[in-house]
Design a protein around this motif. Structure first.
Motif, PDB file in Angstrom:
ATOM      1  N   ALA A   1       0.853  -1.186   0.000  1.00 17.89           N
ATOM      2  CA  ALA A   1       0.000   0.000   0.000  1.00 17.89           C
ATOM      3  C   ALA A   1       0.888   1.235   0.000  1.00 17.89           C
ATOM      4  CB  ALA A   1      -0.923  -0.005   1.215  1.00 17.89           C
ATOM      5  N   GLU A   2       1.292   1.646  -1.184  1.00 20.12           N
ATOM      6  CA  GLU A   2       2.208   2.790  -1.276  1.00 20.12           C
ATOM      7  C   GLU A   2       1.557   4.074  -0.821  1.00 20.12           C
ATOM      8  OE1 GLU A   2       4.307   4.847  -5.019  1.00 20.12           O
ATOM      9  OE2 GLU A   2       5.049   2.819  -4.581  1.00 20.12           O
ATOM     10  N   ASP A   3       0.255   4.219  -1.070  1.00 14.75           N
ATOM     11  CA  ASP A   3      -0.443   5.426  -0.616  1.00 14.75           C
ATOM     12  C   ASP A   3      -1.917   5.165  -0.310  1.00 14.75           C
ATOM     13  OD1 ASP A   3      -1.553   5.157  -3.153  1.00 14.75           O
ATOM     14  OD2 ASP A   3      -0.415   6.834  -4.002  1.00 14.75           O
ATOM     15  N   TYR A   4      -2.359   3.917  -0.372  1.00 11.12           N
ATOM     16  CA  TYR A   4      -3.759   3.527  -0.163  1.00 11.12           C
ATOM     17  C   TYR A   4      -4.712   4.250  -1.115  1.00 11.12           C
ATOM     18  CZ  TYR A   4      -2.820   0.824   4.104  1.00 11.12           C
ATOM     19  OH  TYR A   4      -2.383  -0.116   5.004  1.00 11.12           O
ATOM     20  N   GLY A   5      -4.166   4.892  -2.145  1.00 14.25           N
ATOM     21  CA  GLY A   5      -4.996   5.606  -3.101  1.00 14.25           C
ATOM     22  C   GLY A   5      -5.535   6.917  -2.591  1.00 14.25           C
ATOM     23  N   CYS A   6      -5.110   7.330  -1.385  1.00  9.74           N
ATOM     24  CA  CYS A   6      -5.711   8.542  -0.820  1.00  9.74           C
ATOM     25  C   CYS A   6      -4.750   9.398  -0.008  1.00  9.74           C
ATOM     26  CB  CYS A   6      -6.914   8.177   0.046  1.00  9.74           C
ATOM     27  SG  CYS A   6      -6.517   7.130   1.474  1.00  9.74           S
ATOM     28  N   LEU A   7      -3.522   8.915   0.224  1.00 10.35           N
ATOM     29  CA  LEU A   7      -2.616   9.636   1.113  1.00 10.35           C
ATOM     30  C   LEU A   7      -1.426  10.208   0.347  1.00 10.35           C
ATOM     31  CD1 LEU A   7      -2.532   7.156   4.130  1.00 10.35           C
ATOM     32  CD2 LEU A   7      -3.925   9.209   3.883  1.00 10.35           C
ATOM     33  N   PRO A   8      -1.010  11.433   0.671  1.00 10.88           N
ATOM     34  CA  PRO A   8       0.175  12.018   0.031  1.00 10.88           C
ATOM     35  C   PRO A   8       1.436  11.345   0.525  1.00 10.88           C
ATOM     36  CG  PRO A   8      -0.588  13.443   1.788  1.00 10.88           C
ATOM     37  CD  PRO A   8      -1.597  12.334   1.686  1.00 10.88           C
ATOM     38  N   VAL A   9       2.464  11.300  -0.335  1.00 13.18           N
ATOM     39  CA  VAL A   9       3.737  10.687   0.043  1.00 13.18           C
ATOM     40  C   VAL A   9       4.879  11.525  -0.525  1.00 13.18           C
ATOM     41  CG1 VAL A   9       5.158   8.608   0.033  1.00 13.18           C
ATOM     42  CG2 VAL A   9       2.674   8.392  -0.060  1.00 13.18           C
ATOM     43  N   ASP A  10       5.810  11.923   0.332  1.00 16.37           N
ATOM     44  CA  ASP A  10       7.009  12.645  -0.105  1.00 16.37           C
ATOM     45  C   ASP A  10       7.814  11.759  -1.056  1.00 16.37           C
ATOM     46  OD1 ASP A  10      10.116  13.006   0.499  1.00 16.37           O
ATOM     47  OD2 ASP A  10       9.137  14.943   0.831  1.00 16.37           O
TER      48      ASP A  10
END
Length: 460
Positions: free
Chosen positions: A255-264
């Motif tokens: 889950a790299e971003d769960y489709g909803c969370l920002p990631v640096d």
């Protein structure tokens, strides 16, 4: 340390003196501690040293220094919770269950570590204790709210620390500080008294510089306690000490971003490298479907709880509270009853969704935090983030579902700051989470830097 004690090559007294000296040297640089109790620590160390010399049956943590976050009741210390409201308060007359179990296992309780007020945010500064800083770079935050624990561990001030986690407060500082931390399934480590506003989203958990050390610590803290009706029986004897679980054939959700969370971008790069290593040794990677953004639900539950914690304070007492915390808590007063009930129902749905997800996945890997460590004394990295509830989002789901989740050092950004990977497991399967982390630790060697390597940067 235990092996050295058994061989007679050092003693708990020598180790405790070294830890106390290191704590004294780091306090002015990083501010990890509310208090250091040298006299009590040395007395306990002397008793442990006598037990080792006599060849008596030793306890699991006999003579090992452990720090306790300022959210856990500790006999003889004021339970401050980072708040000026605690000034003048009488010292506690007994230990919280987790502290009592550590002490009964032979641990030397030597220091109380800093937190933000009532553990309200994912960095560590408070009007009572000031700003706590990161061992890898004192200009940035160690995360929070167990930031004092993270800074102490990363700078070599003791091997074990007790943290608490109502919204990532063990996992965020573990990621920011380059150490390991885990919150078990809700009820794994008994709690009493309950935290000020996190209710059944709060957990206690071990923080350490290695997975094996944290596993040993958790093994002595877990299990049913009559003062915590949510606590449950311990895992089978030795289960947490079984060592790495082979990753070959393990179903690992990604889950790299769960489709909803920002990631640096730096966080994303370290995470992808970690996943690639897991696949290289035979893990079966399973993409995690997109989730609904759970941050608004957590926000509603958190703000309502924060308001409950402060709403009965008279004006003169309310003025002592961290102004930022006060502002966020007062937003809870405006939450409609229907909205709060909706959030509670959404939380139940998340639990069901997580249970369904783990029918096809043994664990889920994700980043631990959206961002890199940022300037100490700030609550957000920059003005583009409204508040900490936006950038701390990866941690919140497991607080709402009660699942076990850990943050493991995974690597460093291009600027040299630590990045963690989060491992989440199914309900009450804490042993698998710990053992998978143990296996990943052997792969993610770039994520670990011994405290001795930080000494030159920090100075003594």
């Amino acid at each position: 340390m235990l092996a050295l004690y058994a061989a007679g090559d050092t003693s708990p007294v020598e180790v405790t003196r070294a830890v106390l000296a290191r704590a004294d040297a780091m306090q002015g640089v990083l501010n990890p501690f509310v208090r250091v109790d040298a006299d009590e620590a040395l007395a306990a160390a002397d008793a442990s040293a006598r037990a080792w010399r006599a060849g008596l049956p030793t306890r699991p943590l006999e003579g090992i220094p452990v720090s306790v976050k300022d959210t856990a009741m500790t006999r003889g210390w004021v339970l401050g919770r980072g708040s000026r409201l605690s000034i003048g308060q009488a010292p506690a007359t007994e230990d919280a269950p987790s502290v009592a179990r550590l002490r009964a296992a032979g641990a030397i309780i030597y220091a109380c570590t800093t937190t933000c007020e009532n553990g309200w945010k994912a960095v560590t500064d408070s009007p009572l204790t000031g700003i706590t800083r990161n061992a890898h770079d004192p200009a940035v935050s160690p995360g929070g709210s167990s930031g004092g624990a993270g800074a102490a561990l990363a700078s070599g001030c003791g091997p074990l620390a007790l943290g608490s986690d109502g919204g990532g407060s063990v996992r965020v500082p573990s990621s920011f500080s380059g150490v390991f931390g885990m919150k078990g399934t809700f009820g794994r480590v008994p709690q009493w008294p309950i935290g000020p506003h996190y209710s059944d989203m709060a957990h206690y958990g071990p923080m350490a510089r290695s997975v094996a050390d944290a596993a040993l610590m958790l093994s002595v803290m877990e299990g049913y306690h009559p003062r915590d009706p949510y606590s449950f029986p311990p895992a089978p004897p030795g289960a947490f000490l079984a060592g790495p679980l082979p990753l070959s054939g393990l179903r690992v959700g990604v889950a790299e971003d769960y489709g909803c969370l920002p990631v640096d971008p730096d966080v994303r790069a370290v995470f992808r490298a970690s996943v690639a290593l897991a696949e290289l040794v035979g893990a079966t990677l399973v993409p995690v479907p997109d989730f609904e953004d759970w941050r608004p639900t957590y926000r509603t539950l958190w703000q309502a709880g924060a308001w409950q914690a402060l709403r009965r304070l008279p004006p003169e007492r309310l003025e002592l509270v961290d102004p930022e915390f006060r502002t966020e808590a007062f937003k809870g007063a405006a939450i409609a009853t229907g909205d709060l009930i909706d959030a509670q129902m959404r939380r139940i749905t998340y639990r069901q969704d997580a249970a369904r997800l783990h029918e096809t996945m043994d664990v889920v890997l994700s980043p631990s935090v959206s961002v890199l460590p940022f300037t100490a004394g700030q609550t957000v990295p920059d003005p583009s983030w409204p508040d900490w509830l936006e950038w701390g989002g990866f941690a919140f789901l497991a607080n709402m579902t009660g699942q076990p989740a850990a943050s493991l050092p995974a690597g460093f950004s291009a600027s040299g700051l630590p990045v963690g990977v989060q491992v989440t497991g199914r309900w009450q399967d804490d042993v698998t989470v710990m053992r998978v982390c143990h296996a990943l630790e052997g792969l993610l060697v770039e994520g670990r830097r011994a405290p001795s390597q930080l000494v030159e940067r920090l100075g003594d």
